[in-house]
Design an enzyme around this catalytic site. Structure first.
Site, PDB file in Angstrom:
ATOM      1  N   SER A   7       0.844  -1.195   0.000  1.00 34.48           N
ATOM      2  CA  SER A   7       0.000   0.000   0.000  1.00 34.48           C
ATOM      3  C   SER A   7       0.876   1.240   0.000  1.00 34.48           C
ATOM      4  O   SER A   7       1.957   1.236   0.584  1.00 34.48           O
ATOM      5  CB  SER A   7      -0.879   0.016   1.256  1.00 34.48           C
ATOM      6  OG  SER A   7      -1.538   1.258   1.379  1.00 34.48           O
ATOM      7  N   LYS A  12      -2.697   4.180   6.612  1.00 31.97           N
ATOM      8  CA  LYS A  12      -3.018   2.762   6.821  1.00 31.97           C
ATOM      9  C   LYS A  12      -1.819   2.019   7.389  1.00 31.97           C
ATOM     10  O   LYS A  12      -1.961   1.171   8.260  1.00 31.97           O
ATOM     11  CB  LYS A  12      -3.409   2.105   5.496  1.00 31.97           C
ATOM     12  CG  LYS A  12      -4.756   2.518   4.943  1.00 31.97           C
ATOM     13  CD  LYS A  12      -4.994   1.684   3.702  1.00 31.97           C
ATOM     14  CE  LYS A  12      -6.288   1.992   3.008  1.00 31.97           C
ATOM     15  NZ  LYS A  12      -6.449   1.151   1.813  1.00 31.97           N
ATOM     16  N   ASP A  66      -7.946  -3.396   1.285  1.00 30.63           N
ATOM     17  CA  ASP A  66      -8.828  -2.465   0.590  1.00 30.63           C
ATOM     18  C   ASP A  66      -9.942  -2.108   1.555  1.00 30.63           C
ATOM     19  O   ASP A  66     -10.414  -2.954   2.318  1.00 30.63           O
ATOM     20  CB  ASP A  66      -9.395  -3.068  -0.692  1.00 30.63           C
ATOM     21  CG  ASP A  66      -9.877  -1.970  -1.639  1.00 30.63           C
ATOM     22  OD1 ASP A  66      -9.103  -1.034  -1.904  1.00 30.63           O
ATOM     23  OD2 ASP A  66     -11.028  -2.023  -2.094  1.00 30.63           O
ATOM     24  N   PHE A 148      -7.952  10.058   8.980  1.00 28.60           N
ATOM     25  CA  PHE A 148      -7.808  10.461   7.578  1.00 28.60           C
ATOM     26  C   PHE A 148      -9.129  10.199   6.866  1.00 28.60           C
ATOM     27  O   PHE A 148     -10.112   9.770   7.476  1.00 28.60           O
ATOM     28  CB  PHE A 148      -6.645   9.705   6.910  1.00 28.60           C
ATOM     29  CG  PHE A 148      -6.884   8.227   6.711  1.00 28.60           C
ATOM     30  CD1 PHE A 148      -6.706   7.347   7.764  1.00 28.60           C
ATOM     31  CD2 PHE A 148      -7.298   7.720   5.484  1.00 28.60           C
ATOM     32  CE1 PHE A 148      -6.928   5.987   7.598  1.00 28.60           C
ATOM     33  CE2 PHE A 148      -7.515   6.350   5.306  1.00 28.60           C
ATOM     34  CZ  PHE A 148      -7.328   5.489   6.375  1.00 28.60           C
ATOM     35  N   HIS A 176     -12.876  -0.437  11.949  1.00 27.83           N
ATOM     36  CA  HIS A 176     -13.003  -1.540  10.994  1.00 27.83           C
ATOM     37  C   HIS A 176     -11.649  -2.202  10.745  1.00 27.83           C
ATOM     38  O   HIS A 176     -11.532  -3.415  10.664  1.00 27.83           O
ATOM     39  CB  HIS A 176     -13.599  -1.024   9.680  1.00 27.83           C
ATOM     40  CG  HIS A 176     -12.926   0.211   9.150  1.00 27.83           C
ATOM     41  ND1 HIS A 176     -12.695   1.321   9.931  1.00 27.83           N
ATOM     42  CD2 HIS A 176     -12.387   0.497   7.937  1.00 27.83           C
ATOM     43  CE1 HIS A 176     -12.069   2.234   9.220  1.00 27.83           C
ATOM     44  NE2 HIS A 176     -11.875   1.759   8.008  1.00 27.83           N
TER      45      HIS A 176
HETATM   46  P1  IMP Z   1      -8.143   2.296  -0.817  1.00 31.85           P
HETATM   47  O1  IMP Z   1      -6.721   2.700  -0.750  1.00 31.85           O
HETATM   48  O2  IMP Z   1      -8.688   2.092  -2.188  1.00 31.85           O
HETATM   49  O3  IMP Z   1      -8.437   1.115   0.079  1.00 31.85           O
HETATM   50  O4  IMP Z   1      -8.936   3.554  -0.271  1.00 31.85           O
HETATM   51  C1  IMP Z   1      -9.664   3.535   0.869  1.00 31.85           C
HETATM   52  C2  IMP Z   1     -10.391   4.873   1.008  1.00 31.85           C
HETATM   53  O5  IMP Z   1     -11.515   4.630   1.856  1.00 31.85           O
HETATM   54  C3  IMP Z   1      -9.555   5.929   1.685  1.00 31.85           C
HETATM   55  O6  IMP Z   1      -8.896   6.762   0.776  1.00 31.85           O
HETATM   56  C4  IMP Z   1     -10.606   6.689   2.465  1.00 31.85           C
HETATM   57  O7  IMP Z   1     -11.221   7.605   1.629  1.00 31.85           O
HETATM   58  C5  IMP Z   1     -11.603   5.606   2.842  1.00 31.85           C
HETATM   59  N1  IMP Z   1     -11.236   4.987   4.130  1.00 31.85           N
HETATM   60  C6  IMP Z   1     -10.799   3.719   4.353  1.00 31.85           C
HETATM   61  N2  IMP Z   1     -10.511   3.524   5.647  1.00 31.85           N
HETATM   62  C7  IMP Z   1     -10.741   4.687   6.241  1.00 31.85           C
HETATM   63  C8  IMP Z   1     -10.582   5.113   7.593  1.00 31.85           C
HETATM   64  O8  IMP Z   1     -10.140   4.385   8.500  1.00 31.85           O
HETATM   65  N3  IMP Z   1     -10.931   6.379   7.822  1.00 31.85           N
HETATM   66  C9  IMP Z   1     -11.400   7.212   6.857  1.00 31.85           C
HETATM   67  N4  IMP Z   1     -11.531   6.890   5.603  1.00 31.85           N
HETATM   68  C10 IMP Z   1     -11.204   5.618   5.283  1.00 31.85           C
END
Ligand code: IMP
Length: 195
Positions: A7, A12, A66, A148, A176
Site C-alpha cells: 500500500s 493505513k 482495501d 484520515f 473496521h
Molecule cells: P483504498 O486505498 O482504495 O483502500 O482507499 C480507501 C479509502 O476509503 C480511503 O482513501 C478513504 O477515503 C476511505 N477509508 C478507508 N478507511 C478509512 C478510515 O479508516 N478512515 C477514513 N476513511 C477511510
C-alpha cells in the site's frame, strides 16, 4: 519474519503497525499499486497483495488491504471508489465535500453508513483473510483533526463525536481496520502458520 504491506497509504501503514505491533511490517519498495478493477473490497485487497508478492522477494509474506465507506442513502456508494469519489486525483477534503453535498437533504436512515476493511495475507502456504466493519452515520459537517479520509464526518454507533475527534486510541481499539487485523491474526493462529 517480516511482512510487507502492499500500500502507498501512510495512514493505513501507521494504523496497521500499531494494530499488529509484534509483526514486523514494512512497505514495499515498489509503491505502485495495480488499478483497482475488482468489484469487491476483497478482490481489490487480493490484487494488491498479489502485486506486492510479484514486486517483492520470493517467499515474502505480503498483506493487501482495501477499505471504504458504504452509505445507506447512496445505495452503498462510495464503496470501493471511496478513495477517488470526487475524481481520480481527489483529496480527502474533496471526497468529504462531495459526500456532504450529496447528503445535504438526507435525514435519519439515509445517513447511516459503514466502514469496511478487508485484509488479505499471502504467505508461501496460501491465502488468509480478515474482514472488519464499523457501523455509524454521516455527520452534517466535518469535525476533528485526527485520522484520515472520511473520519471527520463519520460518527460511530453509540458515539456523538466523529472518528477524527475520537482519535487514534479509539480507532486502534474499535475501527473496521482494528477488527480486520484481529480477525487476520486469529486466522494466522488457526492456520498453524508461523510468522
Ligand atoms: P483504498 O486505498 O482504495 O483502500 O482507499 C480507501 C479509502 O476509503 C480511503 O482513501 C478513504 O477515503 C476511505 N477509508 C478507508 N478507511 C478509512 C478510515 O479508516 N478512515 C477514513 N476513511 C477511510
Amino acid at each position: 519474519m517480516k511482512v510487507s504491506f502492499a500500500s502507498g497509504n501512510r495512514h493505513k501503514l501507521r494504523e496497521l503497525r500499531s494494530l499488529l505491533p509484534d509483526w514486523e511490517i514494512e512497505t514495499l519498495e515498489d509503491g505502485a499499486m495495480p488499478e483497482e478493477t475488482g468489484s469487491t473490497f476483497y478482490e481489490n485487497a487480493l490484487a494488491k497483495a498479489r502485486h506486492g508478492r510479484e514486486a517483492g522477494a520470493p517467499g515474502l509474506w505480503v498483506i493487501g488491504e482495501d477499505s471504504g465507506l458504504e452509505v445507506e442513502g447512496l445505495g452503498g456508494r462510495p464503496g470501493i471508489r471511496s478513495a477517488r469519489y470526487a475524481g481520480p486525483k481527489a483529496s480527502d477534503e474533496d471526497n468529504v465535500a462531495r459526500l456532504l453535498g450529496e447528503l445535504a437533504g438526507a435525514e435519519g436512515e439515509a445517513r447511516r453508513a459503514r466502514y469496511v476493511s478487508e485484509l488479505v495475507l499471502l504467505s508461501p502456504e496460501g491465502e488468509l483473510r480478515g474482514t472488519g466493519t464499523l457501523e455509524g452515520r454521516i455527520a452534517r459537517e466535518a469535525r476533528g483533526s485526527e485520522g484520515f479520509g472520511y473520519d471527520p464526518v463519520f460518527v460511530p454507533e453509540g458515539e456523538e463525536r466523529t472518528v477524527a475527534e475520537l482519535g487514534d486510541d479509539w480507532k486502534r481499539k474499535r475501527s473496521h481496520r482494528a477488527r480486520a487485523a484481529r480477525a487476520l491474526r486469529e486466522a494466522v493462529g488457526g492456520s498453524g502458520a508461523e510468522l
